[in-house]
Design a protein around this motif. Sequence first.
Motif, PDB file in Angstrom:
ATOM      1  N   GLN A 187      -6.700  14.918   1.833  1.00 47.63           N
ATOM      2  CA  GLN A 187      -6.901  13.599   1.183  1.00 47.63           C
ATOM      3  C   GLN A 187      -6.764  13.690  -0.455  1.00 47.63           C
ATOM      4  OE1 GLN A 187      -6.657  10.939   3.003  1.00 47.63           O
ATOM      5  NE2 GLN A 187      -6.382  12.581   4.637  1.00 47.63           N
ATOM      6  N   ALA A 188      -6.152  14.613  -0.957  1.00 49.31           N
ATOM      7  CA  ALA A 188      -6.091  14.668  -2.498  1.00 49.31           C
ATOM      8  C   ALA A 188      -5.486  13.613  -3.301  1.00 49.31           C
ATOM      9  CB  ALA A 188      -5.641  16.136  -2.956  1.00 49.31           C
ATOM     10  N   PRO A 189      -5.731  13.521  -4.343  1.00 51.24           N
ATOM     11  CA  PRO A 189      -4.791  12.403  -5.121  1.00 51.24           C
ATOM     12  C   PRO A 189      -3.313  12.600  -5.155  1.00 51.24           C
ATOM     13  CG  PRO A 189      -6.838  13.078  -6.342  1.00 51.24           C
ATOM     14  CD  PRO A 189      -6.568  13.818  -5.129  1.00 51.24           C
ATOM     15  N   MET A 190      -2.553  11.579  -5.194  1.00 55.30           N
ATOM     16  CA  MET A 190      -0.929  12.092  -5.016  1.00 55.30           C
ATOM     17  C   MET A 190      -0.572  12.750  -6.301  1.00 55.30           C
ATOM     18  SD  MET A 190      -0.092  10.892  -2.430  1.00 55.30           S
ATOM     19  CE  MET A 190       1.645  11.207  -2.856  1.00 55.30           C
ATOM     20  N   GLU A 191      -1.367  13.213  -7.362  1.00 56.68           N
ATOM     21  CA  GLU A 191      -0.914  13.786  -8.502  1.00 56.68           C
ATOM     22  C   GLU A 191      -1.017  15.082  -8.202  1.00 56.68           C
ATOM     23  OE1 GLU A 191      -5.037  12.363 -10.013  1.00 56.68           O
ATOM     24  OE2 GLU A 191      -2.984  11.366  -8.998  1.00 56.68           O
ATOM     25  N   GLN A 228       1.837  16.206  -5.623  1.00 53.06           N
ATOM     26  CA  GLN A 228       3.271  16.037  -6.260  1.00 53.06           C
ATOM     27  C   GLN A 228       3.436  17.492  -7.081  1.00 53.06           C
ATOM     28  OE1 GLN A 228       3.072  12.557  -8.397  1.00 53.06           O
ATOM     29  NE2 GLN A 228       3.690  11.397  -6.387  1.00 53.06           N
ATOM     30  N   GLN A 229       2.515  18.474  -7.143  1.00 58.68           N
ATOM     31  CA  GLN A 229       2.845  19.737  -7.574  1.00 58.68           C
ATOM     32  C   GLN A 229       3.769  20.379  -6.672  1.00 58.68           C
ATOM     33  OE1 GLN A 229      -0.612  21.640  -8.861  1.00 58.68           O
ATOM     34  NE2 GLN A 229      -1.272  19.974 -10.190  1.00 58.68           N
ATOM     35  N   THR A 230       4.565  21.340  -7.249  1.00 53.67           N
ATOM     36  CA  THR A 230       5.438  22.144  -6.188  1.00 53.67           C
ATOM     37  C   THR A 230       4.619  23.556  -6.120  1.00 53.67           C
ATOM     38  OG1 THR A 230       7.430  21.263  -7.319  1.00 53.67           O
ATOM     39  CG2 THR A 230       7.570  23.268  -6.116  1.00 53.67           C
ATOM     40  N   LEU A 231       4.398  23.850  -4.922  1.00 50.20           N
ATOM     41  CA  LEU A 231       3.883  25.185  -4.540  1.00 50.20           C
ATOM     42  C   LEU A 231       4.986  26.280  -4.418  1.00 50.20           C
ATOM     43  CD1 LEU A 231       1.520  27.024  -3.249  1.00 50.20           C
ATOM     44  CD2 LEU A 231       1.995  25.887  -1.126  1.00 50.20           C
ATOM     45  N   LEU A 232       4.714  27.433  -5.160  1.00 48.93           N
ATOM     46  CA  LEU A 232       5.601  28.519  -5.094  1.00 48.93           C
ATOM     47  C   LEU A 232       4.974  29.415  -3.964  1.00 48.93           C
ATOM     48  CD1 LEU A 232       6.737  29.011  -8.527  1.00 48.93           C
ATOM     49  CD2 LEU A 232       7.913  27.913  -6.834  1.00 48.93           C
ATOM     50  N   LYS A 275       4.366  23.425   5.696  1.00 51.43           N
ATOM     51  CA  LYS A 275       5.385  22.814   6.020  1.00 51.43           C
ATOM     52  C   LYS A 275       4.799  21.139   6.510  1.00 51.43           C
ATOM     53  CE  LYS A 275       6.861  24.571  10.313  1.00 51.43           C
ATOM     54  NZ  LYS A 275       7.929  25.281  11.197  1.00 51.43           N
ATOM     55  N   ASN A 276       3.771  21.631   7.160  1.00 48.45           N
ATOM     56  CA  ASN A 276       3.113  19.948   7.662  1.00 48.45           C
ATOM     57  C   ASN A 276       2.344  19.165   6.932  1.00 48.45           C
ATOM     58  OD1 ASN A 276       4.529  20.642  10.176  1.00 48.45           O
ATOM     59  ND2 ASN A 276       3.005  21.888  10.882  1.00 48.45           N
ATOM     60  N   ILE A 277       2.080  19.553   5.543  1.00 55.04           N
ATOM     61  CA  ILE A 277       1.526  18.839   4.600  1.00 55.04           C
ATOM     62  C   ILE A 277       2.321  17.771   4.147  1.00 55.04           C
ATOM     63  CG2 ILE A 277      -0.143  19.125   2.607  1.00 55.04           C
ATOM     64  CD1 ILE A 277      -0.541  21.907   3.158  1.00 55.04           C
ATOM     65  N   PRO A 278       1.798  16.543   4.202  1.00 51.05           N
ATOM     66  CA  PRO A 278       2.641  15.673   3.797  1.00 51.05           C
ATOM     67  C   PRO A 278       2.574  15.622   2.338  1.00 51.05           C
ATOM     68  CG  PRO A 278       1.049  14.788   5.304  1.00 51.05           C
ATOM     69  CD  PRO A 278       0.626  16.135   4.886  1.00 51.05           C
ATOM     70  N   HIS A 279       4.029  15.268   1.759  1.00 46.55           N
ATOM     71  CA  HIS A 279       4.130  14.953   0.328  1.00 46.55           C
ATOM     72  C   HIS A 279       3.979  16.225  -0.718  1.00 46.55           C
ATOM     73  CE1 HIS A 279       3.648  10.865   1.242  1.00 46.55           C
ATOM     74  NE2 HIS A 279       2.668  10.948   1.705  1.00 46.55           N
ATOM     75  N   LEU A 280       3.860  17.289   0.240  1.00 46.36           N
ATOM     76  CA  LEU A 280       3.710  18.621  -0.590  1.00 46.36           C
ATOM     77  C   LEU A 280       5.231  19.240  -0.886  1.00 46.36           C
ATOM     78  CD1 LEU A 280       1.771  21.067  -2.058  1.00 46.36           C
ATOM     79  CD2 LEU A 280       1.800  22.018   0.111  1.00 46.36           C
ATOM     80  N   VAL A 281       5.334  19.384  -2.109  1.00 43.46           N
ATOM     81  CA  VAL A 281       6.717  20.143  -2.314  1.00 43.46           C
ATOM     82  C   VAL A 281       6.502  21.682  -2.386  1.00 43.46           C
ATOM     83  CG1 VAL A 281       8.678  20.120  -3.816  1.00 43.46           C
ATOM     84  CG2 VAL A 281       7.484  18.009  -3.427  1.00 43.46           C
TER      85      VAL A 281
END
Length: 83
Positions: free
Chosen positions: A50-54, A57-61, A69-75
């Motif tokens: 339930q983290a803030p969208m910002e 919106q970070q990209t995880l390497l 892959k099942n975490i919504p909005h995680l790039v």
Amino acid sequence: MAASYLIDSNVLIDYIGGNFNKEIEQRLDGILDEGFSYSIISRLEVLGFQAPMEVLQQTLLTRNIDDFKNIPHLVFENPWDWN
């Protein structure tokens, strides 16, 4: 020099949940009072995604795409696939 701690989400979740005995809880109190570090993944796990969208919106390497892959909005990107 005081030790520097990187705290895993399981420790934070169990600490918040009161799952440690008093001796361990007191030691953790000292560590948490002095300052500690945690990873963005631990932050997401502790916040229950339930983290803030910002944050999301970070990209995880990572090479371990399946775990995230099942975490919504995680790039995420796999650097081993860049070639």
